[in-house]
Design an enzyme around this catalytic site. Structure first.
Site, PDB file in Angstrom:
ATOM      1  N   ASP A  27       0.847  -1.198   0.000  1.00  0.00           N
ATOM      2  CA  ASP A  27       0.000   0.000   0.000  1.00  0.00           C
ATOM      3  C   ASP A  27       0.880   1.245   0.000  1.00  0.00           C
ATOM      4  O   ASP A  27       2.028   1.215   0.441  1.00  0.00           O
ATOM      5  CB  ASP A  27      -0.865   0.044   1.275  1.00  0.00           C
ATOM      6  CG  ASP A  27      -2.045  -0.919   1.234  1.00  0.00           C
ATOM      7  OD1 ASP A  27      -2.306  -1.529   0.177  1.00  0.00           O
ATOM      8  OD2 ASP A  27      -2.720  -1.043   2.277  1.00  0.00           O
ATOM      9  N   GLN A  87      -0.828   6.994  -6.215  1.00  0.00           N
ATOM     10  CA  GLN A  87      -1.990   7.846  -5.883  1.00  0.00           C
ATOM     11  C   GLN A  87      -2.090   8.993  -6.887  1.00  0.00           C
ATOM     12  O   GLN A  87      -1.153   9.783  -7.017  1.00  0.00           O
ATOM     13  CB  GLN A  87      -1.794   8.420  -4.474  1.00  0.00           C
ATOM     14  CG  GLN A  87      -1.653   7.365  -3.398  1.00  0.00           C
ATOM     15  CD  GLN A  87      -0.744   7.823  -2.255  1.00  0.00           C
ATOM     16  OE1 GLN A  87       0.292   8.462  -2.486  1.00  0.00           O
ATOM     17  NE2 GLN A  87      -1.106   7.490  -1.031  1.00  0.00           N
ATOM     18  N   ARG A 141      -1.379  -0.766  -8.414  1.00  0.00           N
ATOM     19  CA  ARG A 141      -2.765  -0.397  -8.085  1.00  0.00           C
ATOM     20  C   ARG A 141      -2.831   1.125  -8.141  1.00  0.00           C
ATOM     21  O   ARG A 141      -2.059   1.797  -7.449  1.00  0.00           O
ATOM     22  CB  ARG A 141      -3.147  -0.864  -6.681  1.00  0.00           C
ATOM     23  CG  ARG A 141      -4.507  -0.300  -6.226  1.00  0.00           C
ATOM     24  CD  ARG A 141      -4.692  -0.301  -4.717  1.00  0.00           C
ATOM     25  NE  ARG A 141      -4.716  -1.629  -4.156  1.00  0.00           N
ATOM     26  CZ  ARG A 141      -4.346  -1.905  -2.899  1.00  0.00           C
ATOM     27  NH1 ARG A 141      -3.914  -0.941  -2.087  1.00  0.00           N
ATOM     28  NH2 ARG A 141      -4.381  -3.134  -2.454  1.00  0.00           N
TER      29      ARG A 141
HETATM   30  C1  LIG Z   1      -8.836  -1.355  -3.080  1.00  0.00           C
HETATM   31  C2  LIG Z   1      -8.401  -0.013  -2.615  1.00  0.00           C
HETATM   32  C3  LIG Z   1      -7.132   0.159  -2.093  1.00  0.00           C
HETATM   33  C4  LIG Z   1      -6.696   1.417  -1.690  1.00  0.00           C
HETATM   34  N1  LIG Z   1      -5.399   1.580  -1.272  1.00  0.00           N
HETATM   35  C5  LIG Z   1      -4.955   2.810  -0.984  1.00  0.00           C
HETATM   36  C6  LIG Z   1      -3.576   3.057  -0.692  1.00  0.00           C
HETATM   37  O1  LIG Z   1      -2.729   2.156  -0.692  1.00  0.00           O
HETATM   38  N2  LIG Z   1      -3.197   4.331  -0.420  1.00  0.00           N
HETATM   39  C7  LIG Z   1      -4.087   5.381  -0.421  1.00  0.00           C
HETATM   40  O2  LIG Z   1      -3.683   6.533  -0.192  1.00  0.00           O
HETATM   41  N3  LIG Z   1      -5.391   5.161  -0.673  1.00  0.00           N
HETATM   42  C8  LIG Z   1      -5.843   3.932  -0.946  1.00  0.00           C
HETATM   43  N4  LIG Z   1      -7.173   3.737  -1.244  1.00  0.00           N
HETATM   44  C9  LIG Z   1      -8.158   4.831  -0.998  1.00  0.00           C
HETATM   45  C10 LIG Z   1      -8.267   5.757  -2.195  1.00  0.00           C
HETATM   46  O3  LIG Z   1      -7.081   6.486  -2.343  1.00  0.00           O
HETATM   47  C11 LIG Z   1      -9.443   6.727  -2.039  1.00  0.00           C
HETATM   48  O4  LIG Z   1      -9.272   7.488  -0.882  1.00  0.00           O
HETATM   49  C12 LIG Z   1     -10.803   6.054  -1.972  1.00  0.00           C
HETATM   50  O5  LIG Z   1     -10.867   4.947  -2.809  1.00  0.00           O
HETATM   51  C13 LIG Z   1     -11.899   7.037  -2.407  1.00  0.00           C
HETATM   52  O6  LIG Z   1     -11.698   7.428  -3.738  1.00  0.00           O
HETATM   53  P1  LIG Z   1     -12.626   6.964  -4.950  1.00  0.00           P
HETATM   54  O7  LIG Z   1     -11.732   6.606  -6.092  1.00  0.00           O
HETATM   55  O8  LIG Z   1     -13.546   5.903  -4.532  1.00  0.00           O
HETATM   56  O9  LIG Z   1     -13.354   8.284  -5.436  1.00  0.00           O
HETATM   57  P2  LIG Z   1     -14.158   9.408  -4.670  1.00  0.00           P
HETATM   58  O10 LIG Z   1     -14.280  10.514  -5.660  1.00  0.00           O
HETATM   59  O11 LIG Z   1     -13.582   9.715  -3.332  1.00  0.00           O
HETATM   60  O12 LIG Z   1     -15.565   8.716  -4.423  1.00  0.00           O
HETATM   61  C14 LIG Z   1     -16.414   8.361  -5.494  1.00  0.00           C
HETATM   62  C15 LIG Z   1     -17.705   7.805  -4.933  1.00  0.00           C
HETATM   63  O13 LIG Z   1     -17.435   6.563  -4.285  1.00  0.00           O
HETATM   64  C16 LIG Z   1     -18.180   6.413  -3.086  1.00  0.00           C
HETATM   65  N5  LIG Z   1     -17.259   6.377  -1.946  1.00  0.00           N
HETATM   66  C17 LIG Z   1     -15.927   6.616  -1.948  1.00  0.00           C
HETATM   67  N6  LIG Z   1     -15.400   6.452  -0.721  1.00  0.00           N
HETATM   68  C18 LIG Z   1     -16.431   6.109   0.083  1.00  0.00           C
HETATM   69  C19 LIG Z   1     -16.537   5.795   1.465  1.00  0.00           C
HETATM   70  N7  LIG Z   1     -15.467   5.806   2.267  1.00  0.00           N
HETATM   71  N8  LIG Z   1     -17.756   5.489   1.956  1.00  0.00           N
HETATM   72  C20 LIG Z   1     -18.837   5.469   1.146  1.00  0.00           C
HETATM   73  N9  LIG Z   1     -18.807   5.749  -0.161  1.00  0.00           N
HETATM   74  C21 LIG Z   1     -17.622   6.069  -0.692  1.00  0.00           C
HETATM   75  C22 LIG Z   1     -19.097   7.611  -3.030  1.00  0.00           C
HETATM   76  O14 LIG Z   1     -20.291   7.260  -3.681  1.00  0.00           O
HETATM   77  C23 LIG Z   1     -18.344   8.643  -3.835  1.00  0.00           C
HETATM   78  O15 LIG Z   1     -19.186   9.634  -4.369  1.00  0.00           O
HETATM   79  C24 LIG Z   1      -7.604   2.511  -1.727  1.00  0.00           C
HETATM   80  C25 LIG Z   1      -8.875   2.350  -2.257  1.00  0.00           C
HETATM   81  C26 LIG Z   1      -9.277   1.124  -2.722  1.00  0.00           C
HETATM   82  C27 LIG Z   1     -10.629   0.988  -3.335  1.00  0.00           C
END
Ligand SMILES: Cc1cc2nc3c(=O)[nH]c(=O)nc-3n(C[C@H](O)[C@H](O)[C@H](O)COP(=O)(O)OP(=O)(O)OC[C@H]3O[C@@H](n4cnc5c(N)ncnc54)[C@H](O)[C@@H]3O)c2cc1C
Length: 306
Positions: A131, A162, A183
């Site tokens: 991660d 990221q 990822r």
């Molecule tokens: C499998 C996976 C691994 C990850 N690993 C890392 C990592 O190693 N390092 C890191 O910095 N980040 C990591 N993340 C988190 C990532 O960086 C984002 O903060 C997170 O995925 C929210 O971004 P989004 O792409 O879903 O888009 P966004 O624009 O934030 O969200 C889009 C839509 O998704 C839904 N949504 C998003 N988050 C949530 C929530 N928490 N609760 C409810 N609904 C939500 C909502 O409907 C929102 O409108 C990971 C995410 C995933 C899915």
């Protein structure tokens, strides 16, 4: 209205973390995002995920550990996860954080600890995803990943980038040459404008650029997002370029957009669910609230139910 940055700031407050994790009462509030306390509690959940034709990634929650002993315990936990995955015949890999393995104490310690887990994954034909944490450790995380990647296979270790960081497109261009399995996510930490795009539209535009680079590279990558716009952009690009569904996977978090997870899997896309568990849930949980402050209402409702 409580903001994203306030919630991320709260996620880093050690006093609150100690307070919240000491009381089992608070743990009940986290069940939507945190699958259990122990590996054995999580296995049936991963079986259900597998039954819906999705794979999983185990994440034992802990970060910024402060002693060699604690970091060693994390290694032991991951070795035991890899054993259980084989024994139980579940379809899952593992995700680790380098600060969980002692990065804050000594990068060499983190490397050695991560190496033990990747070596075991290699022996078992499994995969370890490193991660990505906040920008103070981006470079050292990439450096340690590269050492592991040089020693083990493309299919045994991968990294996370990221899209909110300015540097990420260049990192992706460099890493696909290794090649490396990446990822791509948007990024979950609080970053200053000197290193990260402050505006969501720029984070999203950069996300799509990186996705296109990854898909065109011919390596199996993870597209981690719950954002339907990012998902559509990925599918449209792949279709336009004749890139098959089997050459990449979507990834989402346990407890977030289960409907979309199921839908994509039913539509024949590879879907992996990231499944966190363990006692050290506080920073992870607070980052999930920060992504969607509306989740606070969900938590408060449960608090009322006691
Ligand atoms: C499998 C996976 C691994 C990850 N690993 C890392 C990592 O190693 N390092 C890191 O910095 N980040 C990591 N993340 C988190 C990532 O960086 C984002 O903060 C997170 O995925 C929210 O971004 P989004 O792409 O879903 O888009 P966004 O624009 O934030 O969200 C889009 C839509 O998704 C839904 N949504 C998003 N988050 C949530 C929530 N928490 N609760 C409810 N609904 C939500 C909502 O409907 C929102 O409108 C990971 C995410 C995933 C899915």
């Amino acid at each position: 209205m409580i903001t994203r940055s306030a919630l991320i700031w709260l996620s880093r407050q050690e006093g609150l973390k100690d307070f919240a994790t000491r009381f089992r009462y608070f743990r009940k509030l986290t069940t939507r995002f945190v699958a259990g306390d122990t590996i054995d509690e999580v296995i049936p959940i991963i079986r259900e995920i597998n039954a819906e034709n999705c794979t999983a990634s185990f994440d034992h929650l802990n970060e910024s550990v402060e002693s060699d002993i604690e970091a060693g315990n994390e290694v032991a936990e991951y070795l035991s996860i890899l054993t259980k995955i084989d024994e139980q015949g579940i379809r899952s890999n593992v995700s680790i954080k380098l600060t969980q393995f002692g990065l804050g104490i000594d990068p060499e310690l983190a490397y050695k600890n991560a190496r033990q887990v990747v070596e075991e994954a290699h022996r078992r034909g499994n995969f370890v995803r490193v991660d990505m944490e906040d920008s103070s450790v981006t470079q050292v995380t990439i450096d340690i990943f590269k050492r592991l990647r040089a020693e083990f296979g493309l299919d045994n270790v991968g990294i996370v980038l990221q899209s909110y960081l300015y540097r990420t497109l260049a990192d992706a261009q460099e890493l696909v040459k290794l090649p490396a399995r990446i990822r791509i996510c948007k990024g979950a930490y609080l970053e200053p404008p000197e290193v990260a795009f402050p505006a969501k539209k720029d984070v999203d535009a950069n996300y799509i650029k990186v996705v296109q680079l990854l898909l065109a590279s011919g390596v199996y990558h993870g597209i981690a997002t719950h954002d339907p716009k990012m998902i559509d952009a990925t599918i449209d690009f792949a279709m336009r370029e004749g890139i098959g569904k089997e050459t990449y996977e979507f990834q989402m978090l346990y407890g977030v957009r289960r409907d979309l997870q199921r839908q994509l899997s039913r539509d024949g896309f590879n879907m992996r669910v990231y499944v966190p568990y363990g006692k050290h849930w506080y920073p992870y949980f607070m980052r999930r609230l920060a992504e969607r402050p509306g989740n606070i209402w969900f938590v408060l409702k449960n608090l009322g139910k006691g």
